[in-house]
Design an enzyme around this catalytic site. Sequence first.
Site, PDB file in Angstrom:
ATOM      1  N   CYS A 126      10.028 -86.346   0.685  1.00 23.94           N
ATOM      2  CA  CYS A 126      11.007 -85.973  -0.427  1.00 23.94           C
ATOM      3  C   CYS A 126      10.365 -84.276  -0.916  1.00 23.94           C
ATOM      4  O   CYS A 126      11.235 -84.004  -2.034  1.00 23.94           O
ATOM      5  CB  CYS A 126      10.425 -87.103  -1.649  1.00 23.94           C
ATOM      6  SG  CYS A 126      10.911 -88.807  -1.039  1.00 23.94           S
ATOM      7  N   HIS A 172      11.155 -84.220  -9.029  1.00 25.68           N
ATOM      8  CA  HIS A 172      11.992 -84.760  -8.116  1.00 25.68           C
ATOM      9  C   HIS A 172      11.931 -86.644  -8.857  1.00 25.68           C
ATOM     10  O   HIS A 172      11.537 -86.659  -9.790  1.00 25.68           O
ATOM     11  CB  HIS A 172      11.203 -85.419  -6.782  1.00 25.68           C
ATOM     12  CG  HIS A 172      11.265 -86.417  -5.690  1.00 25.68           C
ATOM     13  ND1 HIS A 172      12.200 -86.221  -5.716  1.00 25.68           N
ATOM     14  CD2 HIS A 172       9.803 -87.266  -5.261  1.00 25.68           C
ATOM     15  CE1 HIS A 172      12.459 -87.487  -4.709  1.00 25.68           C
ATOM     16  NE2 HIS A 172      10.839 -87.903  -4.604  1.00 25.68           N
ATOM     17  N   ASN A 223      16.686 -92.344  -5.455  1.00 27.73           N
ATOM     18  CA  ASN A 223      15.481 -91.207  -5.014  1.00 27.73           C
ATOM     19  C   ASN A 223      16.041 -91.003  -3.487  1.00 27.73           C
ATOM     20  O   ASN A 223      16.122 -91.471  -3.026  1.00 27.73           O
ATOM     21  CB  ASN A 223      13.827 -92.210  -4.787  1.00 27.73           C
ATOM     22  CG  ASN A 223      12.883 -90.810  -3.971  1.00 27.73           C
ATOM     23  OD1 ASN A 223      13.554 -89.623  -3.821  1.00 27.73           O
ATOM     24  ND2 ASN A 223      12.120 -91.548  -4.046  1.00 27.73           N
TER      25      ASN A 223
END
Length: 314
Positions: free
Chosen positions: A115, A240, A270
């Site tokens: 990520c 994020h 996500n």
Amino acid sequence: MKPIYSRIVATGGYLPERILSNRDLEQMVETSDAWIFARTGIRSRHIAAPGEKTVDMAEAAARQALADAGLNAADLDLIIVATTTPDQIFPSTACLLQARLGNRGAPAFDIQAVCTGFIYALATADRFIRSGGARHALVVGVESMSHIVDWTDRGTCILFGDGAGAVVLSAGDQPGIISTHIHADGAYADLLQVPGGETRIAMQGNAVFRVAVRTLGEIVQETLAANALTPAEIDWLVPHQANIRIIEATADKLGLPMERVVTTVEHHGNTSAASVPLALDEAARRGCFQPRQRLLLEAFGGGFTWGSALLRWG
Ligand code: COA
């Protein structure tokens, strides 16, 4: 000699057509829309169509960013793709993308920091440009997370989505990117991983949550301290998009109201390395950012890896 800086001159984004809602997930695992929304802030996520590849999504986002930059693929002298979900072990997604775009000869490579991949890629491209090694860099974050999600595990399958985001970075005589900060600690590998020999995500969600909140709080403070800035001098936080509660905790530590935080998690879920550039692209297209405003980008992911980038917009 005058210093060279890098600057984001254009963004692009791509989300697959198919939307998977929490209601859809209720038919797949023992869960509820209310539980998912309360714990994560997610209502829906996009899922790649059968046969739709990581490079397809990367190409769509990259073409949009190039068009917005007014550049041709041949103008690029660096291509970096951040992804954890490449179509093939090799060639890299960056090389596959390079061929699609019709660029020949520029260095092209992938970065794998889950990520945090886009922040790692941005930090790398920034260093290339500052050192005179590139003038126009394409940086893409792209993921087909649906390929590595265990669709029978309600603890993880509710979280992830697919998509791509891209930026074009160009050399200039003023920042642009002010500073980047990247870190990793492999001691945490077991908490969030696709175990060796397997193809599905395994995660200890609660433990990941706690480390993410602490670490993101630290990285934003590190970024402010490195630039002698106070939170009041940050115009936008572009975090994020893992979980709204993690985002709110970071905003809270900075004392930033949520009106100055870009959130896309509700409709993107996500998307790992794609999440920050997608959020950036969506907010830019909505006209949120004014020229010269200060943006603080941050991310946290498997490894663990984490990082931030402070920049001036436009
Ligand atoms: N629907 C309903 N119940 C669920 C569920 C779901 N989708 N997933 C888990 N549960 C249950 C658990 O089984 C557990 O039940 P029990 O108490 O009977 O054992 C209960 O909910 C609490 O589980 P827990 O894992 O402690 O929940 P949580 O509040 O930590 O929320 C996450 C789970 C995954 C939403 C949360 O931990 C999280 O977001 N972690 C960070 C993950 C992340 O961002 N990863 C990527 C980092 S880049």
